[in-house]
Design an enzyme around this catalytic site. Structure first.
Site, PDB file in Angstrom:
ATOM      1  N   GLU A  48      -7.385  -6.021   0.001  1.00  0.00           N
ATOM      2  CA  GLU A  48      -8.260  -5.731   1.137  1.00  0.00           C
ATOM      3  C   GLU A  48      -9.745  -5.787   0.796  1.00  0.00           C
ATOM      4  O   GLU A  48     -10.506  -4.856   1.054  1.00  0.00           O
ATOM      5  CB  GLU A  48      -7.905  -4.364   1.761  1.00  0.00           C
ATOM      6  CG  GLU A  48      -8.480  -4.203   3.167  1.00  0.00           C
ATOM      7  CD  GLU A  48      -7.986  -2.960   3.895  1.00  0.00           C
ATOM      8  OE1 GLU A  48      -6.776  -2.709   3.871  1.00  0.00           O
ATOM      9  OE2 GLU A  48      -8.819  -2.263   4.478  1.00  0.00           O
TER      10      GLU A  48
ATOM     11  N   ASN B   6      -6.975  -4.018  10.527  1.00  0.00           N
ATOM     12  CA  ASN B   6      -7.524  -2.750  11.018  1.00  0.00           C
ATOM     13  C   ASN B   6      -8.025  -2.840  12.456  1.00  0.00           C
ATOM     14  O   ASN B   6      -8.700  -1.916  12.924  1.00  0.00           O
ATOM     15  CB  ASN B   6      -8.666  -2.278  10.113  1.00  0.00           C
ATOM     16  CG  ASN B   6      -8.166  -1.919   8.730  1.00  0.00           C
ATOM     17  OD1 ASN B   6      -7.014  -1.528   8.578  1.00  0.00           O
ATOM     18  ND2 ASN B   6      -9.013  -2.069   7.729  1.00  0.00           N
TER      19      ASN B   6
ATOM     20  N   GLU C  87       1.630  -1.925  16.922  1.00  0.00           N
ATOM     21  CA  GLU C  87       1.297  -2.752  15.750  1.00  0.00           C
ATOM     22  C   GLU C  87       1.825  -4.184  15.920  1.00  0.00           C
ATOM     23  O   GLU C  87       1.236  -5.132  15.414  1.00  0.00           O
ATOM     24  CB  GLU C  87       1.851  -2.135  14.460  1.00  0.00           C
ATOM     25  CG  GLU C  87       1.412  -0.688  14.197  1.00  0.00           C
ATOM     26  CD  GLU C  87       0.015  -0.532  13.594  1.00  0.00           C
ATOM     27  OE1 GLU C  87      -0.705  -1.551  13.460  1.00  0.00           O
ATOM     28  OE2 GLU C  87      -0.343   0.621  13.259  1.00  0.00           O
TER      29      GLU C  87
ATOM     30  N   HIS D 130      -8.207   5.719  14.242  1.00  0.00           N
ATOM     31  CA  HIS D 130      -8.161   6.771  13.205  1.00  0.00           C
ATOM     32  C   HIS D 130      -8.964   7.993  13.620  1.00  0.00           C
ATOM     33  O   HIS D 130      -8.566   9.129  13.355  1.00  0.00           O
ATOM     34  CB  HIS D 130      -8.689   6.246  11.867  1.00  0.00           C
ATOM     35  CG  HIS D 130      -7.680   5.437  11.106  1.00  0.00           C
ATOM     36  ND1 HIS D 130      -8.045   4.483  10.167  1.00  0.00           N
ATOM     37  CD2 HIS D 130      -6.329   5.433  11.143  1.00  0.00           C
ATOM     38  CE1 HIS D 130      -6.939   3.926   9.676  1.00  0.00           C
ATOM     39  NE2 HIS D 130      -5.898   4.481  10.239  1.00  0.00           N
TER      40      HIS D 130
ATOM     41  N   HIS E   4      -8.256   0.217  14.533  1.00  0.00           N
ATOM     42  CA  HIS E   4      -8.014   1.348  13.637  1.00  0.00           C
ATOM     43  C   HIS E   4      -9.231   2.228  13.394  1.00  0.00           C
ATOM     44  O   HIS E   4      -9.077   3.384  13.012  1.00  0.00           O
ATOM     45  CB  HIS E   4      -7.426   0.861  12.304  1.00  0.00           C
ATOM     46  CG  HIS E   4      -5.939   0.576  12.394  1.00  0.00           C
ATOM     47  ND1 HIS E   4      -5.428  -0.379  13.241  1.00  0.00           N
ATOM     48  CD2 HIS E   4      -4.870   1.133  11.769  1.00  0.00           C
ATOM     49  CE1 HIS E   4      -4.098  -0.405  13.108  1.00  0.00           C
ATOM     50  NE2 HIS E   4      -3.741   0.501  12.227  1.00  0.00           N
TER      51      HIS E   4
ATOM     52  N   LYS F 116       0.864  -1.190   0.000  1.00  0.00           N
ATOM     53  CA  LYS F 116       0.000   0.000   0.000  1.00  0.00           C
ATOM     54  C   LYS F 116       0.897   1.235   0.000  1.00  0.00           C
ATOM     55  O   LYS F 116       1.780   1.357   0.848  1.00  0.00           O
ATOM     56  CB  LYS F 116      -0.866   0.033   1.256  1.00  0.00           C
ATOM     57  CG  LYS F 116      -2.105  -0.811   1.185  1.00  0.00           C
ATOM     58  CD  LYS F 116      -2.993  -0.405   2.354  1.00  0.00           C
ATOM     59  CE  LYS F 116      -4.206  -1.286   2.485  1.00  0.00           C
ATOM     60  NZ  LYS F 116      -4.983  -0.926   3.688  1.00  0.00           N
TER      61      LYS F 116
ATOM     62  N   ARG G 149      -7.836  -8.991   4.878  1.00  0.00           N
ATOM     63  CA  ARG G 149      -6.836  -7.955   5.186  1.00  0.00           C
ATOM     64  C   ARG G 149      -7.421  -6.906   6.132  1.00  0.00           C
ATOM     65  O   ARG G 149      -6.687  -6.241   6.854  1.00  0.00           O
ATOM     66  CB  ARG G 149      -6.306  -7.313   3.894  1.00  0.00           C
ATOM     67  CG  ARG G 149      -5.098  -6.413   4.121  1.00  0.00           C
ATOM     68  CD  ARG G 149      -4.331  -6.074   2.849  1.00  0.00           C
ATOM     69  NE  ARG G 149      -3.256  -5.128   3.158  1.00  0.00           N
ATOM     70  CZ  ARG G 149      -2.294  -4.776   2.320  1.00  0.00           C
ATOM     71  NH1 ARG G 149      -2.254  -5.286   1.095  1.00  0.00           N
ATOM     72  NH2 ARG G 149      -1.360  -3.904   2.671  1.00  0.00           N
TER      73      ARG G 149
HETATM   74  N1  LIG Z   1       1.439   1.604   3.668  1.00  0.00           N
HETATM   75  C1  LIG Z   1       0.982   1.020   4.734  1.00  0.00           C
HETATM   76  O1  LIG Z   1       0.533  -0.126   4.719  1.00  0.00           O
HETATM   77  C2  LIG Z   1       1.004   1.775   6.036  1.00  0.00           C
HETATM   78  C3  LIG Z   1       0.708   1.103   7.226  1.00  0.00           C
HETATM   79  C4  LIG Z   1       0.785   1.806   8.425  1.00  0.00           C
HETATM   80  C5  LIG Z   1       1.173   3.143   8.414  1.00  0.00           C
HETATM   81  N2  LIG Z   1       1.455   3.771   7.226  1.00  0.00           N
HETATM   82  C6  LIG Z   1       1.868   5.169   7.203  1.00  0.00           C
HETATM   83  O2  LIG Z   1       3.115   5.274   7.896  1.00  0.00           O
HETATM   84  C7  LIG Z   1       3.256   6.609   8.361  1.00  0.00           C
HETATM   85  C8  LIG Z   1       3.849   6.590   9.751  1.00  0.00           C
HETATM   86  O3  LIG Z   1       5.083   5.937   9.704  1.00  0.00           O
HETATM   87  P1  LIG Z   1       6.138   6.071  10.896  1.00  0.00           P
HETATM   88  O4  LIG Z   1       5.447   5.876  12.183  1.00  0.00           O
HETATM   89  O5  LIG Z   1       7.262   5.195  10.543  1.00  0.00           O
HETATM   90  O6  LIG Z   1       6.498   7.618  10.869  1.00  0.00           O
HETATM   91  P2  LIG Z   1       7.642   8.473  10.138  1.00  0.00           P
HETATM   92  O7  LIG Z   1       8.029   7.916   8.849  1.00  0.00           O
HETATM   93  O8  LIG Z   1       7.163   9.875  10.183  1.00  0.00           O
HETATM   94  O9  LIG Z   1       8.873   8.336  11.147  1.00  0.00           O
HETATM   95  C9  LIG Z   1       8.750   8.810  12.465  1.00  0.00           C
HETATM   96  C10 LIG Z   1       9.893   9.764  12.816  1.00  0.00           C
HETATM   97  O10 LIG Z   1      11.084   9.021  13.051  1.00  0.00           O
HETATM   98  C11 LIG Z   1      12.162   9.508  12.260  1.00  0.00           C
HETATM   99  N3  LIG Z   1      13.007   8.347  11.984  1.00  0.00           N
HETATM  100  C12 LIG Z   1      12.750   7.331  11.139  1.00  0.00           C
HETATM  101  N4  LIG Z   1      13.640   6.366  11.307  1.00  0.00           N
HETATM  102  C13 LIG Z   1      14.495   6.757  12.266  1.00  0.00           C
HETATM  103  C14 LIG Z   1      15.608   6.164  12.905  1.00  0.00           C
HETATM  104  N5  LIG Z   1      15.994   4.903  12.613  1.00  0.00           N
HETATM  105  N6  LIG Z   1      16.253   6.873  13.848  1.00  0.00           N
HETATM  106  C15 LIG Z   1      15.822   8.106  14.216  1.00  0.00           C
HETATM  107  N7  LIG Z   1      14.751   8.716  13.674  1.00  0.00           N
HETATM  108  C16 LIG Z   1      14.093   8.033  12.716  1.00  0.00           C
HETATM  109  C17 LIG Z   1      11.492  10.156  11.087  1.00  0.00           C
HETATM  110  O11 LIG Z   1      12.327  11.135  10.511  1.00  0.00           O
HETATM  111  C18 LIG Z   1      10.250  10.762  11.725  1.00  0.00           C
HETATM  112  O12 LIG Z   1      10.583  11.982  12.332  1.00  0.00           O
HETATM  113  C19 LIG Z   1       1.894   7.255   8.263  1.00  0.00           C
HETATM  114  O13 LIG Z   1       1.900   8.178   7.203  1.00  0.00           O
HETATM  115  C20 LIG Z   1       0.965   6.100   7.937  1.00  0.00           C
HETATM  116  O14 LIG Z   1      -0.127   6.490   7.143  1.00  0.00           O
HETATM  117  C21 LIG Z   1       1.370   3.104   6.067  1.00  0.00           C
HETATM  118 ZN   LIG Z   2      -1.697   1.050  11.939  1.00  0.00          ZN
END
Ligand SMILES: NC(=O)c1ccc[n+]([C@@H]2O[C@H](COP(=O)([O-])OP(=O)(O)OC[C@H]3O[C@@H](n4cnc5c(N)ncnc54)[C@H](O)[C@@H]3O)[C@@H](O)[C@H]2O)c1
Ligand SMILES: [Zn+2]
Length: 382
Positions: free
Chosen positions: A249, A257, A193, A264, A260, A151, A253
């Site tokens: 989904e 959620n 998660e 959300h 969620h 996704k 799948r």
């Molecule tokens: N595609 C999917 O199936 C799916 C599933 C769940 C969430 N998402 C999306 O994921 C996003 C959230 O992802 P996230 O929680 O990883 O947030 P993010 O990518 O914003 O990372 C969180 C923070 O950590 C920092 N960071 C990342 N790796 C680091 C590291 N190793 N060391 C220090 N800092 C680091 C980033 O710069 C950021 O400030 C949302 O946009 C959500 O919609 C997508």
């Molecule tokens: Zn999630």
């Protein structure tokens, strides 16, 4: 295998026929990134999409590995945070990929958390009608969830993830050592998660998490423990199995959620800000889903629901609406957001409910009035 490919990695396969791919999990596996890519796409040019925080901590290791394998790489560094899942940043990323002459047969590399994975994955899906890409997730959330399953999306002014595509990566390299520099709060949010996979379909894994969560958080600092890698592998295996059954989904799948729908709504009510991280919202959402299943639906014992909530609270995650800092949320606001998130059919909502720990199911006929009464009680707890 080259010398730089460590042998103590775990490989989880996502089985999607011709689009199958490996998730490589282990401490230090980023050193093998170049060799693994060279094996899959000899001579490919690569283009790394990353954010400023990840560029500071991790980009040098990724670039060194690519160079060592004789792969050329260019890169774009975008600002950290959800704001980068936007049309303006997508445009910059697409133009940079095109300017770098990345063509079919070359590769985009998403190096970062879920934001970068979603942004770079979507750019790869649309530039030249589809380029291959590799996920190098650097947050716990990305390693166990967003980097797997294909996704990809950016946000619209109307809501999150509204412009996107299903586009599977050709490889995921999840280096658990990268999480040593991740802020604790981000790590804990991602852990929600991990717990979700136990709560939704694997009671034995949940019991193992109850006993081993401290080692997962400590990671390589715990003497010789590989609890963190095990937790990531089990999570990826669970997601891979579900994605293999239902890539788009339309059925199973949706189980992913769990927590969620409530989550959300809480996240949106907090403006997708630092006030409440996604994983924190999902922790409260899962606690609410168990509570709702127990008290309103009589599906699960209160003791079992309490056990689920107890573990989330034990690791330091919020589990109650009143744990959210800042001004109180209102019932109308939450109900409007829930209605937007899930389509309502004749007053009924779809929720992931539970018959026990490890026994989630899709319930399409949840009465809106019940949800409203339940949330009204929870909001009164303040
Ligand atoms: N595609 C999917 O199936 C799916 C599933 C769940 C969430 N998402 C999306 O994921 C996003 C959230 O992802 P996230 O929680 O990883 O947030 P993010 O990518 O914003 O990372 C969180 C923070 O950590 C920092 N960071 C990342 N790796 C680091 C590291 N190793 N060391 C220090 N800092 C680091 C980033 O710069 C950021 O400030 C949302 O946009 C959500 O919609 C997508
Ligand atoms: Zn999630």
């Amino acid at each position: 295998m080259t010398a730089s490919v460590r042998s103590d990695s775990t490989i989880v396969e996502v089985k999607l026929g011709a689009r199958s791919y490996d998730i490589v999990i282990g401490r230090g596996v980023i050193a093998s990134l170049g060799a693994r890519i060279a094996a899959l796409r000899p001579g490919a040019k690569t283009f790394i999409v990353t954010d400023e925080n990840v560029a500071r901590h991790i980009l040098p290791a990724a670039e060194a590995s690519l160079a060592q394998a004789g792969l050329r790489s260019e890169r774009i560094v975008v600002p950290p945070g959800e704001g980068s899942k936007s049309f303006p940043v997508l445009e910059r990323v697409c133009e940079a990929i095109i300017a770098a002459r990345i063509e079919r047969g070359d590769l985009v590399i998403a190096l970062g958390g879920g934001v970068i994975g979603d942004l770079a994955g979507f750019a790869a899906a649309v530039v030249r009608r589809g380029l291959d890409y590799v996920q190098v997730p650097t947050t716990l959330l990305a390693q166990v969830d967003s980097s797997v399953g294909g996704k990809t999306a950016i946000d619209s002014s109307h809501g999150k993830n509204l412009v996107g595509a299903f586009h599977q990566p050709i490889l995921v390299v999840a280096d658990s050592a990268l999480l040593d520099v991740l802020p604790k709060r981000e790590f804990r949010a991602g852990y929600a998660e991990v717990a979700k996979y136990g709560l939704l379909g694997d009671a034995a894994f949940f019991a193992w998490l109850e006993a081993n969560w401290k080692d997962i958080f400590a990671g390589g600092n715990a003497s010789g423990s590989s609890a963190r890698e095990h937790a990531i592998a089990v999570s990826c295996r669970a997601k891979a199995a579900i994605v293999a059954r239902d890539e788009r989904e339309t059925g199973d799948r949706q189980l992913l959620n769990l927590g969620h729908t409530f989550g959300h709504a809480l996240e949106a009510a907090c403006g997708f800000s630092d006030r409440l991280l996604h994983g924190e919202a999902i922790s409260i959402g899962m606690a609410l889903a168990f509570d709702f299943s127990a008290t309103r639906q009589g599906l699960v014992s209160k003791a079992e629901a309490a056990r689920a909530v107890r573990h989330l609270a034990a690791v330091g995650l919020p589990t109650r609406i009143k744990d959210i800092p800042g001004p109180p949320l209102t019932l109308d606001q939450l109900m409007t957001l829930i209605a937007q998130d899930k389509k309502i059919k004749r007053g009924a909502l779809t929720f992931i409910l539970v018959r026990g720990i490890g026994a989630a199911f899709i319930e399409t006929g949840v009465d809106q009035v019940e949800v409203r009464a339940f949330l009204s009680e929870k909001l009164a707890e303040r």
